[in-house]
Design a protein around this motif. Sequence first.
Motif, PDB file in Angstrom:
ATOM      1  N   UNK A 163     -37.652   3.990  -9.996  1.00  0.00           N
ATOM      2  CA  UNK A 163     -37.784   3.378 -11.315  1.00  0.00           C
ATOM      3  C   UNK A 163     -39.138   2.670 -11.401  1.00  0.00           C
ATOM      4  N   UNK A 164     -39.646   2.572 -12.621  1.00  0.00           N
ATOM      5  CA  UNK A 164     -40.975   1.995 -12.852  1.00  0.00           C
ATOM      6  C   UNK A 164     -40.844   0.828 -13.816  1.00  0.00           C
ATOM      7  N   UNK A 165     -41.338  -0.334 -13.422  1.00  0.00           N
ATOM      8  CA  UNK A 165     -41.346  -1.510 -14.290  1.00  0.00           C
ATOM      9  C   UNK A 165     -42.730  -1.682 -14.905  1.00  0.00           C
ATOM     10  N   UNK A 223     -36.926   5.197 -16.188  1.00  0.00           N
ATOM     11  CA  UNK A 223     -36.121   5.909 -15.195  1.00  0.00           C
ATOM     12  C   UNK A 223     -37.001   6.636 -14.195  1.00  0.00           C
ATOM     13  N   UNK A 224     -38.092   7.221 -14.655  1.00  0.00           N
ATOM     14  CA  UNK A 224     -39.000   7.948 -13.767  1.00  0.00           C
ATOM     15  C   UNK A 224     -40.333   8.113 -14.459  1.00  0.00           C
ATOM     16  N   UNK A 245     -26.865  13.679 -15.942  1.00  0.00           N
ATOM     17  CA  UNK A 245     -26.821  12.681 -17.005  1.00  0.00           C
ATOM     18  C   UNK A 245     -26.705  11.279 -16.418  1.00  0.00           C
ATOM     19  N   UNK A 246     -27.343  10.314 -17.092  1.00  0.00           N
ATOM     20  CA  UNK A 246     -27.187   8.925 -16.699  1.00  0.00           C
ATOM     21  C   UNK A 246     -25.813   8.432 -17.136  1.00  0.00           C
ATOM     22  N   UNK A 273     -25.824   1.167 -16.514  1.00  0.00           N
ATOM     23  CA  UNK A 273     -26.874   0.501 -17.291  1.00  0.00           C
ATOM     24  C   UNK A 273     -28.270   0.885 -16.846  1.00  0.00           C
ATOM     25  N   UNK A 274     -28.465   1.126 -15.551  1.00  0.00           N
ATOM     26  CA  UNK A 274     -29.809   1.422 -15.078  1.00  0.00           C
ATOM     27  C   UNK A 274     -30.152   2.881 -15.286  1.00  0.00           C
ATOM     28  N   UNK A 275     -31.315   3.155 -15.851  1.00  0.00           N
ATOM     29  CA  UNK A 275     -31.693   4.545 -16.117  1.00  0.00           C
ATOM     30  C   UNK A 275     -32.318   5.202 -14.890  1.00  0.00           C
ATOM     31  N   UNK A 276     -31.515   5.647 -13.954  1.00  0.00           N
ATOM     32  CA  UNK A 276     -32.043   6.301 -12.765  1.00  0.00           C
ATOM     33  C   UNK A 276     -32.055   7.807 -12.984  1.00  0.00           C
ATOM     34  N   UNK A 277     -33.147   8.435 -12.642  1.00  0.00           N
ATOM     35  CA  UNK A 277     -33.284   9.879 -12.823  1.00  0.00           C
ATOM     36  C   UNK A 277     -33.035  10.582 -11.500  1.00  0.00           C
TER      37      UNK A 277
END
Length: 902
Positions: free
Chosen positions: A64-66, A331-332, A570-571, A695-699
């Motif tokens: 993940x990227x902030x 997410x990515x 899918x998330x 909740x977290x958008x992980x790819x």
Amino acid sequence: MRRKNIRTLFFISLLVLLAGLIVGFESIDLPGNQLDRDNNGPVGLLLGLDLKGGAHLVYSAEQTVNVNMVLDEPKSEQEVKRTLDSLGIGSANINTYLRERFSVEVPDLEDNEIDQFVAAMAEEIGPVEEFVHNREERTKVSLVAKVGPSNEQITSVFSGLGYDDFEVSTSMSTVFTVTGLPDDIDPEAIETLRDGLDEIYPLNDIQVYPDDRETQLALFFYPLLSEGVIQSALAKLGHTIAVVLTQDGENFSTTIEALEDARKEELKEQIVDEVHGVNSVDVVSADVALLEITFEGGQDQGNLEEFFVNQGRIDPRVTATEGRDYQLELASLDYDRDLSLEEEMVRQLGGMETFDLIRQDTTDLLMDGVVDTIERRVDAFGITEPIVQRLGEDRVIVQLPGVSDSNVNVTFSNTVQKARLVKVIEESGLEDISADLLDPVPIPNGFEILIRNITLDENAGILARYEEKFGQIIDSSFVAVPGTMRVIFQNQASSEDLRFELSDMGYETPIITPAMGSKYRIKTPSRSDDQKDELKELLSTKLSTEDRPIFVVDFEISGGAEGAKKLIGETAQLLFKERTCLNQDCSIFEDRAAVGNNGESLTGDNLSQAFGSTQQTTGEPIVNFVFDGDGTRVFRDLTTRIAGDPTKCISHFLDGEMILCPVVNQPIIAGSGFISGNFTLSEVRTLSIQLQSGSLPIALELVRESTVDSLLGDESLKGSLKAAAVGLGLIGLFMLLYYRIPGIVSSVALLSYGLMLLSVFKMIPVTLTLSGLAGLVLSIGMAVDANILIFERLKEELRSGRSLMSAIEIGFRRAWPAIRDSNISTLITCGILFFFGRELGEPRITGFAVTLAIGVSLSMFTAIVVTRALLTFLVYTPLGTRLRFFSPEGLKGVTNNEMGRS
């Protein structure tokens, strides 16, 4: 023979025939892609990884990227979201806690009051850089709620109708129980009570519980009036922009679009009919001030809403906000975009003061959430038995049993078009022409053409030109009146052409099924993404010729691992809803969207963090949560609205399944809090993972796809099946030798049981592993055990001198309690095994429990229904008079005549 027995035998025969047909087909392929069966074992059963192998998928979790950025000019969250979408970054959490610019609607604020209003705002909240205002005519809807029912009011109604010595109690604000009433209350008295209670507050239902001594009543009133109830009613009436506000829970107001006077009166009547618990409704025109306010520094929207309350105004609402400081969680992101992302966003959002991009490593909690989500999705009912494991820090292995073949659904373009057919005829000078596909079943390149006043010679000429233009005609017909010709051109892609070309591509023995029109279904081994694209391109190029161009117009792959890959990719979706309980145990309820005062919905995208811990004072395990900026405001509005109401809770849905619904004890202002509920540490960890994964958008990126062989090999499967067959044969032989005719009946019932069990396993489908086969064999033994109990009882009744029919009836009746209790205890054990198997993540335990439970349930049916029907049938045959064939020890001292069929 009795009619009941004939009907039972007919029903059993129908079931066995249907089961035989299901088992007889090697592969069941039902219509539609979602119902595809990829059965790969004997008689089409789906076998597990240990017996047959399956698909092997390896996923890599991307970092993940902030992104922390401060814009030169305020922008709305919607603008930031649109920018990310246009850049191909769709899955992201967007957080902004402070805003500089607010759009506010203030009803009944006069022009000469605006400057004073804004000045007071600047003094209480912070310096205002600038503001502009406008005016717009709207319609204001005001409602006053009825006071909710109370014990005293209900007592007064019952006393006024002459009842005494009763007691009223309540467990919820709108649910009451009345005990100690006379035992002879009739329906007319209930209606009288209903009318009296309706005057207090609208009554939904009265449930009557009579007994020998007294009558108890359960009173269910409609839910108390709330913002959500009113907003839902207005939305139903077509006013979707309405946002309902209240400060005291009794007076509600909202503004909607401007209405004419006649429409206002109509809306009042509609609200009274639609909304329960309204004391009065007022619908009037309102002049609304529209303010655009820009503060010098960022402000929390909650401060603005608190200012409205301090000013004594409940009507103002914030309709839009814009901020400069945003935190994005992506997410990515491709590594080569780390340096270019800022420039791309500046082009769309304008200049930026700061832009920081930080890549985050995957955490154990995040990866555990990924594993939990995948397991729930690919094994929703605990019968697929996949293997889902972590591999290293950021990879997940998914092994899907029995998944090997994929269905390629391909549609080719027609080489002949209707418009071209008509054009050729028009060039001949004929008019009034129409063409359509052949009915009732469309045939590839088959057409029906209507040409009025056409002769036989003209028809022959048209066919000749058609062959010259479109190629060979394989069939044609002509009807002079009304002038209809039917023509079928050579199909652009035949099954033989497809099979030949696929074999040439390396696809050995593909199964090709022609579908409707120019569609085909091709069954091939599971393909990777690159292989799919290659196959689609080859199908177009290999089948096309210069004279006959063929195009693939639709290409879809189903079955195999495709469905699981779509789910895994899918998330997880986390949703919140406001639930209103309509009875004491909340088995009857009403859900509506969880929204704030401005109508924004609360979703999993608003949840920033969820983690487990223990409460400091009591040590009780709890689940902590933290919302983002928008989530904080919406959650504050929601919890303020329903706090202290035991009939309301906030239901949490993960992928459509409710995981918890906590009651709110007090308003949660800060956007963070905790959920308690007698959880264990294990349950707290599970809930935290579920909330976090939703909740977290992980790819997830699929990095490898392959087919794995069985863990135990074909020899283990053959040995298991041989052992099962030998065991069944020995059981049948023993029953025949010892119990004689009942033993034959038992063997027939056992065969029926086997057919029905296999058909159920095939239709669900249940994935059979060695543990599942163990449950299956154990259930067969229990089916035989039930027959032995019945036959022993039958033998005892015959020896006591009863007739055969009487012995069958009494024998079954006396054997039933033992059969029932033993099977129910086994089913309870299956439930316990299933529960612990799911909790421990051990699919072999759940597989054993599921197969054993299905087998035991069917064995009860065959033992009680099938065996009984067959024995009763034998009573009316010549064998029914030869009672020595019904007992292994003979029947000393009793003749056949003394033991007739009576």
